[in-house]
Scaffold this motif. Structure first.
Motif, PDB file in Angstrom:
ATOM      1  N   TYR A 160      38.780  66.635  -1.416  1.00 37.42           N
ATOM      2  CA  TYR A 160      38.933  67.098  -0.039  1.00 37.42           C
ATOM      3  C   TYR A 160      38.160  66.167   0.882  1.00 37.42           C
ATOM      4  CZ  TYR A 160      38.633  70.064   4.080  1.00 37.42           C
ATOM      5  OH  TYR A 160      38.705  70.550   5.370  1.00 37.42           O
ATOM      6  N   ARG A 161      38.831  65.672   1.917  1.00 36.91           N
ATOM      7  CA  ARG A 161      38.203  64.738   2.849  1.00 36.91           C
ATOM      8  C   ARG A 161      37.702  65.409   4.112  1.00 36.91           C
ATOM      9  NH1 ARG A 161      42.091  59.446   2.716  1.00 36.91           N
ATOM     10  NH2 ARG A 161      41.997  59.128   0.485  1.00 36.91           N
ATOM     11  N   GLY A 162      38.046  66.647   4.331  1.00 38.02           N
ATOM     12  CA  GLY A 162      37.613  67.338   5.536  1.00 38.02           C
ATOM     13  C   GLY A 162      38.533  67.041   6.704  1.00 38.02           C
ATOM     14  N   MET A 163      38.120  67.549   7.840  1.00 34.89           N
ATOM     15  CA  MET A 163      38.930  67.374   9.042  1.00 34.89           C
ATOM     16  C   MET A 163      38.280  66.318   9.930  1.00 34.89           C
ATOM     17  SD  MET A 163      40.144  70.232  11.811  1.00 34.89           S
ATOM     18  CE  MET A 163      38.549  70.550  12.519  1.00 34.89           C
ATOM     19  N   ALA A 164      39.092  65.452  10.494  1.00 35.54           N
ATOM     20  CA  ALA A 164      38.572  64.415  11.383  1.00 35.54           C
ATOM     21  C   ALA A 164      38.145  65.044  12.712  1.00 35.54           C
ATOM     22  CB  ALA A 164      39.631  63.358  11.620  1.00 35.54           C
ATOM     23  N   LEU A 165      36.959  64.686  13.161  1.00 34.67           N
ATOM     24  CA  LEU A 165      36.447  65.175  14.439  1.00 34.67           C
ATOM     25  C   LEU A 165      36.100  63.993  15.329  1.00 34.67           C
ATOM     26  CD1 LEU A 165      34.028  67.954  13.151  1.00 34.67           C
ATOM     27  CD2 LEU A 165      36.291  68.258  14.110  1.00 34.67           C
ATOM     28  N   SER A 166      36.227  64.180  16.596  1.00 28.29           N
ATOM     29  CA  SER A 166      35.878  63.130  17.552  1.00 28.29           C
ATOM     30  C   SER A 166      34.371  63.061  17.698  1.00 28.29           C
ATOM     31  CB  SER A 166      36.512  63.413  18.908  1.00 28.29           C
ATOM     32  OG  SER A 166      37.905  63.438  18.787  1.00 28.29           O
ATOM     33  N   LEU A 167      33.826  61.876  17.558  1.00 31.25           N
ATOM     34  CA  LEU A 167      32.389  61.684  17.705  1.00 31.25           C
ATOM     35  C   LEU A 167      32.022  61.488  19.170  1.00 31.25           C
ATOM     36  CD1 LEU A 167      29.616  61.240  16.425  1.00 31.25           C
ATOM     37  CD2 LEU A 167      30.188  58.829  16.180  1.00 31.25           C
ATOM     38  N   VAL A 168      32.902  60.814  19.908  1.00 32.68           N
ATOM     39  CA  VAL A 168      32.675  60.580  21.328  1.00 32.68           C
ATOM     40  C   VAL A 168      33.865  61.143  22.088  1.00 32.68           C
ATOM     41  CG1 VAL A 168      32.314  58.844  23.117  1.00 32.68           C
ATOM     42  CG2 VAL A 168      31.361  58.486  20.828  1.00 32.68           C
ATOM     43  N   VAL A 169      33.586  62.050  23.054  1.00 31.17           N
ATOM     44  CA  VAL A 169      34.635  62.643  23.881  1.00 31.17           C
ATOM     45  C   VAL A 169      34.273  62.414  25.338  1.00 31.17           C
ATOM     46  CG1 VAL A 169      35.814  64.773  24.512  1.00 31.17           C
ATOM     47  CG2 VAL A 169      35.131  64.399  22.132  1.00 31.17           C
ATOM     48  N   ASP A 170      35.181  61.779  26.077  1.00 29.48           N
ATOM     49  CA  ASP A 170      34.962  61.481  27.494  1.00 29.48           C
ATOM     50  C   ASP A 170      33.637  60.763  27.727  1.00 29.48           C
ATOM     51  OD1 ASP A 170      37.384  62.609  28.226  1.00 29.48           O
ATOM     52  OD2 ASP A 170      36.508  64.606  28.518  1.00 29.48           O
ATOM     53  N   GLY A 171      33.285  59.854  26.823  1.00 30.30           N
ATOM     54  CA  GLY A 171      32.073  59.058  26.984  1.00 30.30           C
ATOM     55  C   GLY A 171      30.795  59.769  26.594  1.00 30.30           C
ATOM     56  N   HIS A 172      30.889  60.998  26.053  1.00 32.05           N
ATOM     57  CA  HIS A 172      29.687  61.739  25.646  1.00 32.05           C
ATOM     58  C   HIS A 172      29.674  61.916  24.135  1.00 32.05           C
ATOM     59  CE1 HIS A 172      28.817  62.545  29.813  1.00 32.05           C
ATOM     60  NE2 HIS A 172      29.996  63.133  29.987  1.00 32.05           N
ATOM     61  N   ILE A 173      28.510  61.663  23.512  1.00 28.93           N
ATOM     62  CA  ILE A 173      28.372  61.842  22.062  1.00 28.93           C
ATOM     63  C   ILE A 173      28.320  63.322  21.767  1.00 28.93           C
ATOM     64  CG2 ILE A 173      26.864  61.459  20.081  1.00 28.93           C
ATOM     65  CD1 ILE A 173      25.946  58.846  21.448  1.00 28.93           C
ATOM     66  N   GLN A 174      29.120  63.743  20.805  1.00 29.82           N
ATOM     67  CA  GLN A 174      29.157  65.148  20.377  1.00 29.82           C
ATOM     68  C   GLN A 174      28.122  65.336  19.266  1.00 29.82           C
ATOM     69  OE1 GLN A 174      31.268  67.298  22.113  1.00 29.82           O
ATOM     70  NE2 GLN A 174      31.421  65.407  23.308  1.00 29.82           N
ATOM     71  N   HIS A 175      27.030  66.040  19.554  1.00 23.29           N
ATOM     72  CA  HIS A 175      25.959  66.227  18.574  1.00 23.29           C
ATOM     73  C   HIS A 175      26.242  67.364  17.603  1.00 23.29           C
ATOM     74  CE1 HIS A 175      23.390  63.225  20.451  1.00 23.29           C
ATOM     75  NE2 HIS A 175      23.719  63.748  21.645  1.00 23.29           N
ATOM     76  N   LYS A 176      27.077  68.311  17.981  1.00 20.86           N
ATOM     77  CA  LYS A 176      27.347  69.461  17.106  1.00 20.86           C
ATOM     78  C   LYS A 176      28.603  69.233  16.316  1.00 20.86           C
ATOM     79  CE  LYS A 176      25.037  72.813  19.991  1.00 20.86           C
ATOM     80  NZ  LYS A 176      25.118  74.028  20.715  1.00 20.86           N
TER      81      LYS A 176
END
Length: 176
Positions: A160-176
């Motif tokens: 299982y590879r998991g689900m791809a999540l965006s690390l950067v959205v609208d120029g902001h780093i997603q910490h959670k």
């Protein structure tokens, strides 16, 4: 005011009924005459609603929104869903066209074949079912031996590879 509310509700319902009578393919495969029919129905339905008073215009917007939400809720129930959206229509069964259903759906053989080819099946014999859905789209289900091979078919276990999540959205780093 009650008469105005009833007029808006009647016009909205009549416009939907008109679009339903034109057939499922009207909304999915919009040809120039389909598009013009939809635009003209919309114009005819809105013409009596248009008024110079802002209050009545706002009321019409709220009313059409409420009626739309009501119709959307009604599609959740089998009895009203059948009336609002209709039922699926089988166009191809076991590699053979059902011409009566094509005629009822007002779809030409060339339109059906183009859809089947666009789904990756050059020959209708490779198709188990082609179904015109109530939404106007066509589902093409291949013959059993035409499905692509999967790792499960080959007895290969995959991690299982998991689900791809965006690390950067609208120029902001997603910490959670």
């Amino acid at each position: 005011m009650l008469l105005y509310i009833l007029k808006v509700a009647l016009l909205f319902t009549t416009a939907i009924a008109s679009l339903r009578m034109m057939g499922k393919s009207t909304l999915a495969q919009v040809t120039p005459h389909d598009l013009m029919a939809i635009v003209i129905i919309a114009a005819l339905a809105t013409n009596p609603i248009l008024v110079n008073e802002v209050g009545k215009t706002l009321l019409a917007i709220v009313l059409v929104t409420a009626i739309h939400i009501l119709f959307a809720k009604m599609t959740l129930y089998k009895r009203t869903n059948h009336w609002i959206l209709g039922e699926p229509t089988i166009l191809v069964k076991h590699g053979k066209m059902i011409r009566e259903n094509l005629a009822k759906s007002e779809m030409s053989v060339s339109e059906l074949m183009a859809t089947i080819r666009s789904e990756g099946f050059p020959d209708i014999r490779y198709v188990q079912y082609a179904i015109l859905e109530p939404t106007g789209s066509i589902s093409v289900l291949p013959q059993e031996d035409m499905y692509p091979v999967t790792p499960k078919d080959l007895g290969v276990t995959k991690t299982y590879r998991g689900m791809a999540l965006s690390l950067v959205v609208d120029g902001h780093i997603q910490h959670k």
